[in-house]
Design an enzyme around this catalytic site. Structure first.
Site, PDB file in Angstrom:
ATOM      1  CB  SER A 132      -2.093  -3.190  -1.583  1.00  0.00           C
ATOM      2  OG  SER A 132      -2.575  -3.545  -1.721  1.00  0.00           O
ATOM      3  CE1 TYR A 162       1.825  -1.036  -3.516  1.00  0.00           C
ATOM      4  CE2 TYR A 162       0.076  -1.654  -4.413  1.00  0.00           C
ATOM      5  CZ  TYR A 162       0.875  -1.186  -3.512  1.00  0.00           C
ATOM      6  OH  TYR A 162       0.092  -1.195  -2.613  1.00  0.00           O
TER       7      TYR A 162
END
Length: 241
Positions: free
Chosen positions: A148, A164
């Protein structure tokens, strides 16, 4: 065993829904036999049935990326079914809890960090290393780690999610280390960013479809032998990180 020799096989982790399912469907549509890796028995079975209904050669693999025993068992199933693995897509991932400041760096819950790393980073390493003997039997093995741009130290996109985002930074780093290790081999490994995709991961509140999110994984999974190694890419090209 003729099919084994003629058909490439791809394992996608977390493939029962969302981007993972879209990757499975996309690779299946271009002729891959698809191994649907997922923890949930019912969802895995349903995903396989949906893929088969679309004319895709698919089979399910019970796979919990946080369990060494599960990962070893999954490798044994694939060896029995196909004898080799051409593509591995490490797609399984979790965002981690965010309540009570769990991912605010100033109040960071280290148990949340451990849980996120165990799936998003350690899980990718567990699966990759267990599948390497099968990948090495392929002519043009490809490994795709779904990352990501939230993990980009340059872009720093999205909300502050210290567990995350940092897990994706580490996944990119480990991808680069694998690429260095595989430099003189036919194993090509890269990281891909699907963009902001409407899945249950994002509460379905995002502009991109799972199919759009899957496109980068499919491209990296089918790179030519002289393709890039150890990079981080999205649909636009190289992602700065």
């Amino acid at each position: 065993m003729d099919r084994v020799n003629d058909t490439k096989t791809a394992l996608i982790t977390g493939a029962n829904k969302g981007i993972g399912f879209a990757i499975a469907r996309g690779l299946g549509a271009i002729g891959f036999t698809v191994a649907v890796g997922a923890r949930d028995d019912v969802r895995r079975k349903e995903a396989v049935e949906r893929l088969r209904a679309a004319g895709i050669d698919a089979f399910g693999v019970a796979l919990d990326v946080t369990s060494e025993d599960s990962v070893v068992g999954a490798a044994a199933i694939i060896e029995q079914k196909t004898g080799r693995l051409d593509v591995l897509v490490n797609n399984a991932g979790i965002s981690g809890r965010t309540d009570h400041g769990a991912q605010d760096p100033t109040t960071l819950d280290l148990d949340v960090v451990r849980a996120v790393l165990d799936t998003n980073v350690f899980g990718a390493v567990r699966v990759t290393n267990a599948m390497l003997p099968l990948l090495r039997r392929a002519e043009s093995p490809r490994i795709v780690n779904m990352s990501s741009n939230m993990g980009s130290l340059t872009l720093r996109t999205g909300p502050i999610l210290a567990a995350y985002a940092s897990s994706k930074t580490m996944l990119n780093g480990i991808t680069a280390q694998y690429a260095r290790r595989f430099a003189d081999t036919n194993v090509i490994v890269n990281a891909g960013c699907p963009g902001y995709v409407a899945t249950d991961f994002t509460g379905f509140n995002a502009p991109r479809t799972p199919e759009q999110g899957a496109a980068i994984a499919i491209r990296l999974a089918t790179l030519p032998d002289d393709g890039p190694r150890g990079g981080f890419f999205d649909d636009e090209g190289v992602v700065p990180w």
